[in-house]
Design a protein around this motif. Structure first.
Motif, mmCIF file in Angstrom:
data_model
loop_
_atom_site.group_PDB
_atom_site.id
_atom_site.type_symbol
_atom_site.label_atom_id
_atom_site.label_comp_id
_atom_site.label_asym_id
_atom_site.label_seq_id
_atom_site.Cartn_x
_atom_site.Cartn_y
_atom_site.Cartn_z
ATOM 1 N N ASP A 187 7.198 -2.285 -65.523
ATOM 2 C CA ASP A 187 6.085 -1.347 -65.383
ATOM 3 C C ASP A 187 4.848 -2.002 -64.770
ATOM 4 O O ASP A 187 3.735 -1.512 -64.935
ATOM 5 C CB ASP A 187 5.722 -0.758 -66.755
ATOM 6 C CG ASP A 187 6.800 0.163 -67.285
ATOM 7 O OD1 ASP A 187 7.382 0.908 -66.489
ATOM 8 O OD2 ASP A 187 7.077 0.117 -68.496
ATOM 9 N N SER A 188 5.040 -3.113 -64.071
ATOM 10 C CA SER A 188 3.916 -3.832 -63.469
ATOM 11 C C SER A 188 4.160 -4.010 -61.974
ATOM 12 O O SER A 188 5.300 -4.023 -61.521
ATOM 13 C CB SER A 188 3.743 -5.211 -64.120
ATOM 14 O OG SER A 188 3.620 -5.103 -65.518
ATOM 15 N N ILE A 247 1.811 -13.498 -70.040
ATOM 16 C CA ILE A 247 2.110 -12.746 -71.270
ATOM 17 C C ILE A 247 1.985 -13.667 -72.483
ATOM 18 O O ILE A 247 2.623 -14.718 -72.532
ATOM 19 C CB ILE A 247 3.540 -12.159 -71.206
ATOM 20 C CG1 ILE A 247 3.692 -11.244 -69.989
ATOM 21 C CG2 ILE A 247 3.880 -11.412 -72.494
ATOM 22 C CD1 ILE A 247 5.134 -10.939 -69.634
ATOM 23 N N GLU A 248 1.176 -13.259 -73.447
ATOM 24 C CA GLU A 248 1.065 -14.014 -74.697
ATOM 25 C C GLU A 248 1.994 -13.416 -75.750
ATOM 26 O O GLU A 248 2.107 -12.190 -75.856
ATOM 27 C CB GLU A 248 -0.377 -14.004 -75.216
ATOM 28 C CG GLU A 248 -1.326 -14.844 -74.377
ATOM 29 C CD GLU A 248 -2.719 -14.917 -74.980
ATOM 30 O OE1 GLU A 248 -2.852 -14.687 -76.197
ATOM 31 O OE2 GLU A 248 -3.664 -15.193 -74.225
ATOM 32 N N LYS A 268 -0.464 0.013 -72.967
ATOM 33 C CA LYS A 268 0.497 0.468 -71.955
ATOM 34 C C LYS A 268 1.940 0.306 -72.414
ATOM 35 O O LYS A 268 2.844 0.956 -71.873
ATOM 36 C CB LYS A 268 0.265 -0.327 -70.662
ATOM 37 C CG LYS A 268 1.078 0.128 -69.480
ATOM 38 C CD LYS A 268 0.723 -0.696 -68.237
ATOM 39 C CE LYS A 268 1.547 -0.251 -67.043
ATOM 40 N NZ LYS A 268 1.220 -1.043 -65.838
ATOM 41 N N PHE A 269 2.175 -0.549 -73.422
ATOM 42 C CA PHE A 269 3.545 -0.862 -73.821
ATOM 43 C C PHE A 269 3.765 -0.547 -75.306
ATOM 44 O O PHE A 269 3.967 -1.450 -76.128
ATOM 45 C CB PHE A 269 3.852 -2.335 -73.539
ATOM 46 C CG PHE A 269 3.716 -2.709 -72.097
ATOM 47 C CD1 PHE A 269 4.721 -2.402 -71.193
ATOM 48 C CD2 PHE A 269 2.578 -3.342 -71.631
ATOM 49 C CE1 PHE A 269 4.598 -2.736 -69.858
ATOM 50 C CE2 PHE A 269 2.440 -3.678 -70.301
ATOM 51 C CZ PHE A 269 3.456 -3.370 -69.402
ATOM 52 N N PRO A 270 3.744 0.740 -75.671
ATOM 53 C CA PRO A 270 3.815 1.117 -77.088
ATOM 54 C C PRO A 270 5.158 0.813 -77.744
ATOM 55 O O PRO A 270 5.230 0.730 -78.969
ATOM 56 C CB PRO A 270 3.554 2.633 -77.054
ATOM 57 C CG PRO A 270 3.988 3.068 -75.688
ATOM 58 C CD PRO A 270 3.639 1.921 -74.789
ATOM 59 N N GLY A 277 9.612 -10.441 -70.835
ATOM 60 C CA GLY A 277 8.994 -10.541 -69.517
ATOM 61 C C GLY A 277 9.519 -9.492 -68.555
ATOM 62 O O GLY A 277 8.742 -8.847 -67.829
ATOM 63 N N TYR A 278 10.834 -9.284 -68.548
ATOM 64 C CA TYR A 278 11.424 -8.284 -67.650
ATOM 65 C C TYR A 278 10.984 -6.865 -68.032
ATOM 66 O O TYR A 278 10.756 -6.021 -67.160
ATOM 67 C CB TYR A 278 12.954 -8.389 -67.661
ATOM 68 C CG TYR A 278 13.484 -9.547 -66.846
ATOM 69 C CD1 TYR A 278 13.188 -9.656 -65.489
ATOM 70 C CD2 TYR A 278 14.282 -10.529 -67.423
ATOM 71 C CE1 TYR A 278 13.670 -10.728 -64.737
ATOM 72 C CE2 TYR A 278 14.769 -11.600 -66.680
ATOM 73 C CZ TYR A 278 14.459 -11.695 -65.342
ATOM 74 O OH TYR A 278 14.925 -12.752 -64.598
ATOM 75 N N LEU A 279 10.872 -6.602 -69.331
ATOM 76 C CA LEU A 279 10.426 -5.272 -69.777
ATOM 77 C C LEU A 279 9.006 -4.979 -69.295
ATOM 78 O O LEU A 279 8.694 -3.856 -68.864
ATOM 79 C CB LEU A 279 10.485 -5.184 -71.304
ATOM 80 C CG LEU A 279 11.886 -5.085 -71.921
ATOM 81 C CD1 LEU A 279 11.810 -5.221 -73.438
ATOM 82 C CD2 LEU A 279 12.552 -3.760 -71.557
#
Length: 304
Positions: A242-243, A249-250, A29-31, A236-238
């Motif tokens: 989109d969440s 988050i790892e 989802k986060f290319p 984290g904000y990025l």
């Protein structure tokens, strides 16, 4: 046409969850984020290898026969064309992380955190063995018990596997976009350890923790610099952009470069939609704030 392998080079397709599983979807989802190169062996790959054994697998699961499951899964030979398919996508000079990506893994209702196996620093020579071990972990006693506890089916389990380039990290960590210790949604909690993240996830090593709130940082351990903490916070904000839910988050750092490794919903907070306006409850005594004669305008405001 069946898809046996999907890589991070392909365009993100949110309809492919049943093919790539929850963990791979979280990466795909986060290319634009800095993620080590990866590909996923889809559930269609799994079906091609073990589909003819599905009824037998279900029988062994129902009986709790772990030894029979291990023999069936580990002794199965991959057809040569599938071995070539995998080898075409790896580099013999590199090592890899082999990770589970179940269809119902990392979703809103069940994270499967720590339930299935990941294998670090896998050489290409042994890659097929560790792919099978990752498949096998979906049928382990703890993974099946987790399914029972979360009312998930233990029959016809669909499994995909991520093969990702290994980063020999200087620092590894987890970023929670809500502080799970205080339940404060305005705070990020960063937990890190030196080296690889396996010791953090397993609890073998105590983490160094930092709390970030609007740029203010609590925690003065020099393991992370202020610049690195702010980089992690920005990541984290990025992802939150989109969440719709708070995220676990790892990440890792190598030579000062930040890598994104995984994101999943923090299940206890799944019902909080972070895109919705916040409601703040207050138990203040209104009569102390508006004592004496109150005009209609003041009453209208105070009632609101």
């Amino acid at each position: 046409m069946k898809q046996y392998i999907i890589s991070n080079k392909q365009k993100y397709d949110p309809t492919k969850l049943l093919l790539v599983g929850g963990k791979a979807m979280g990466l795909w989802k986060f290319p634009k984020l800095n993620t080590p190169s990866w590909f996923v062996l889809t559930t269609e790959f799994f079906n091609e290898i073990y589909g003819s054994d599905q009824e037998l697998i279900n029988t062994f699961v129902a009986k709790g026969d772990e030894k029979a499951l291990e023999q069936l899964i580990m002794l199965k030979e991959f057809p040569k064309k599938f071995e070539k398919m995998i080898l075409k996508n790896v580099d013999s000079k590199k090592t890899y992380v082999i990770r589970s990506s179940g269809v119902d893994e990392d979703n809103f209702d069940a994270s499967f955190a720590g339930m299935m196996s990941s294998y670090l620093s896998v050489n290409v020579d042994s890659i097929f063995t560790f792919i099978k071990k990752t498949y096998l972990s979906a049928f382990s006693k703890r993974a099946l018990n987790y399914r029972h506890m979360n009312n998930l089916s233990t029959m016809n389990i669909k499994m995909a596997v991520i093969v990702q380039e290994m980063i020999d990290a200087d620092i590894s960590g987890v970023l929670f976009t809500i502080n799970p210790v205080t339940n404060n949604p305005d705070e990020f909690l960063i937990s890190v350890v030196k080296g690889l993240g396996e010791s953090l996830v397993s609890g073998e090593e105590n983490s160094v923790d930092y709390v970030v709130n609007a740029g203010n940082i609590e925690g003065n351990n020099p393991l992370l610099t202020k610049k690195e903490i702010l980089k992690i916070t920005e990541l984290g904000y990025l992802i939150l952009r989109d969440s719709h839910t708070f995220q676990d988050i790892e990440f890792c750092l190598k030579d000062g470069i930040l890598y994104f490794l995984q994101t999943r919903t923090i299940v206890p907070y799944k019902n909080i939609d972070i895109k919705e306006p916040r409601t703040i409850y207050d138990n203040s005594n209104i009569i102390e704030s508006y004592s004496g004669t109150t005009s209609m305008l003041t009453f209208t405001f105070a009632r609101f």
